[in-house]
Design a protein around this motif. Structure first.
Motif, PDB file in Angstrom:
ATOM      1  N   LYS A 252       0.829  -1.134   0.073  1.00  0.00           N
ATOM      2  CA  LYS A 252       0.093  -0.219   0.239  1.00  0.00           C
ATOM      3  C   LYS A 252       0.816   1.273   0.045  1.00  0.00           C
ATOM      4  N   GLY A 253       0.306   2.432  -0.226  1.00  0.00           N
ATOM      5  CA  GLY A 253       1.071   3.544  -0.064  1.00  0.00           C
ATOM      6  C   GLY A 253       0.527   4.586  -1.180  1.00  0.00           C
ATOM      7  N   SER A 254       0.769   5.646  -1.043  1.00  0.00           N
ATOM      8  CA  SER A 254       0.518   6.953  -1.519  1.00  0.00           C
ATOM      9  C   SER A 254       0.489   6.865  -3.159  1.00  0.00           C
ATOM     10  N   ASP A 255       1.243   5.823  -3.771  1.00  0.00           N
ATOM     11  CA  ASP A 255       1.647   5.858  -5.196  1.00  0.00           C
ATOM     12  C   ASP A 255       0.509   5.057  -6.006  1.00  0.00           C
ATOM     13  N   ARG A 256      -0.471   4.511  -5.153  1.00  0.00           N
ATOM     14  CA  ARG A 256      -1.497   3.428  -5.731  1.00  0.00           C
ATOM     15  C   ARG A 256      -2.329   4.293  -6.973  1.00  0.00           C
TER      16      ARG A 256
END
Length: 397
Positions: A252-256
């Motif tokens: 998961k993360g902000s780049d998804r």
């Protein structure tokens, strides 16, 4: 107080954090503490040494203190995470300076290169020797002049990979003998060779004989170097040879959102699954779900995920421009590819999935598992750290 009259030795260990966030660095630092604990109680080594851990980011929440108390040894923890963020770096620096003047440690372990200017200052003022732990991008192409000077003055630099070690020798003109290797380790008991788990096949609507490619990585804006973009692009080519191939990207993360747009723009919605966050109890099952593990990164300090995949007996692909070179033992345990070459990534994936790879052990799960344990298992890590600690002037086995 003179060394001769001193009753106990002490090591100050400065760490960014250990418990509230679990990344590769945090796991590595905890493995070091676990080994020191084992050596103190099981081997009677450093039993007269106090280990003073000063933690910059973790707070003293009950759950954090509870985790700290699991380390049985001559340990003491100070957590600075309760200090307001705007003041935390100053407060942390002041804390480690005051503690060093009061306790006069025999050795300082810098758990991150960012802390080295303070260690260098204390070395000039008190003569305190210090070691520096370096990982990957933190020690590549260093611009900060004080950090560069601190590297030169360190008693020892400990690198998790030969790749980072080689870059420091070349870029910072450090003598090779000054840099010791302490590769990462992992808990092999958490990872077993098993059939594809039915519940994950059902969850992601996959067939048992369907070829599955896997990456496990944080989807963070600043970690796009892990190469999942290139794997997604390679799927366009792989599926021409194997129409039912499926790519599962765990993390998961902000780049998804950006990754989702890439998948949509390539028309790969039916070929790529973003699994998101996966709890620890499922991660082994995800490795066993795949037929090939790949992370063609170019900024990884080492990459524990490679070891975990190998422990599950999976053919593994890494990039040839970072610490994956060490994790895969320069190709002994897996295949190294150019992380910027989508065609090479695609052809390597197809070759492995079609059973055409000529790599001597890539299709032998038990041998892959055995070799990765021999090279990077916890017993090897303990012996490597013991060897390094014996080089301290106060350590007596």
């Amino acid at each position: 107080m003179s060394k001769r009259l001193k009753k106990r030795d002490s090591v100050h260990f400065w760490v960014p954090n250990l418990f509230e966030f679990k990344g590769g660095i945090q796991v590595y630092l905890c493995d070091i503490l676990s080994t020191i604990s084992y050596l103190q109680f099981q081997r009677n080594f450093l039993s007269n040494t106090d280990i003073v851990i000063i933690d910059k980011l973790d707070s003293d929440k009950p759950e954090v203190v509870s985790k700290a108390n699991e380390f049985t040894g001559n340990f003491s923890f100070t957590f600075m995470g309760n200090v307001p963020r705007v003041l935390r770096t100053f407060a942390f620096s002041l804390k480690i300076i005051i503690a060093s003047f009061r306790q006069r440690p025999d050795l300082i372990l810098c758990g991150h290169l960012n802390f080295t200017p303070v260690a260098y200052l204390l070395h000039l003022l008190l003569g305190t020797p210090y070691w520096i732990l370096v990982y990957g991008v933190d020690a590549w192409d260093i611009k900060h002049p004080l950090r560069r000077r601190a590297l030169q003055a360190a008693k020892k630099v400990i690198s998790i990979s030969d790749y980072t070690r080689s870059r420091l020798v070349k870029e910072e003109n450090l003598h090779p003998d000054k840099i010791s290797l302490l590769p990462v380790t992992f808990n092999i008991e958490r990872f077993q060779v098993k059939p594809k788990p039915t519940y994950l096949l059902n969850r992601h609507k996959l067939q048992e004989n369907q070829p599955v490619v896997l990456t496990v990585a944080r989807l963070a804006d600043d970690e796009q170097y892990k190469g999942y973009d290139q794997v997604i692009q390679a799927m366009c080519l792989v599926r021409q040879k194997m129409p039912d191939v499926h790519y599962v990207l765990v993390g998961k993360g902000s780049d998804r959102p950006r990754v989702e747009q890439l998948i949509e723009s390539l028309g790969l919605e039916d070929c790529v699954t973003l699994a998101g966050f996966v709890p620890d109890e499922e991660i082994c099952d995800y490795y066993n779900l795949c037929d090939v593990f790949i992370m063609p990164s170019k900024g990884e300090g080492f990459g524990i995920v490679y070891l975990e995949a190998l422990a599950c007996g999976k053919p593994t692909i890494g990039g040839n421009q970072d610490g994956a070179i060490d994790a895969l033992c320069r190709g002994e345990l897996g295949i190294l590819v150019d992380p910027d070459n989508v065609d090479e990534i695609a052809s390597t994936l197809a070759e492995i999935l079609q059973g055409k790879s000529t790599h001597p052990i890539i299709y032998q799960p038990k041998i892959l598992r055995q070799r990765v344990d021999e090279i990077y298992g916890f017993n090897k890590f303990q012996s490597n750290l013991l060897r390094l600690l014996k080089e301290t002037s106060f350590a007596t086995p």
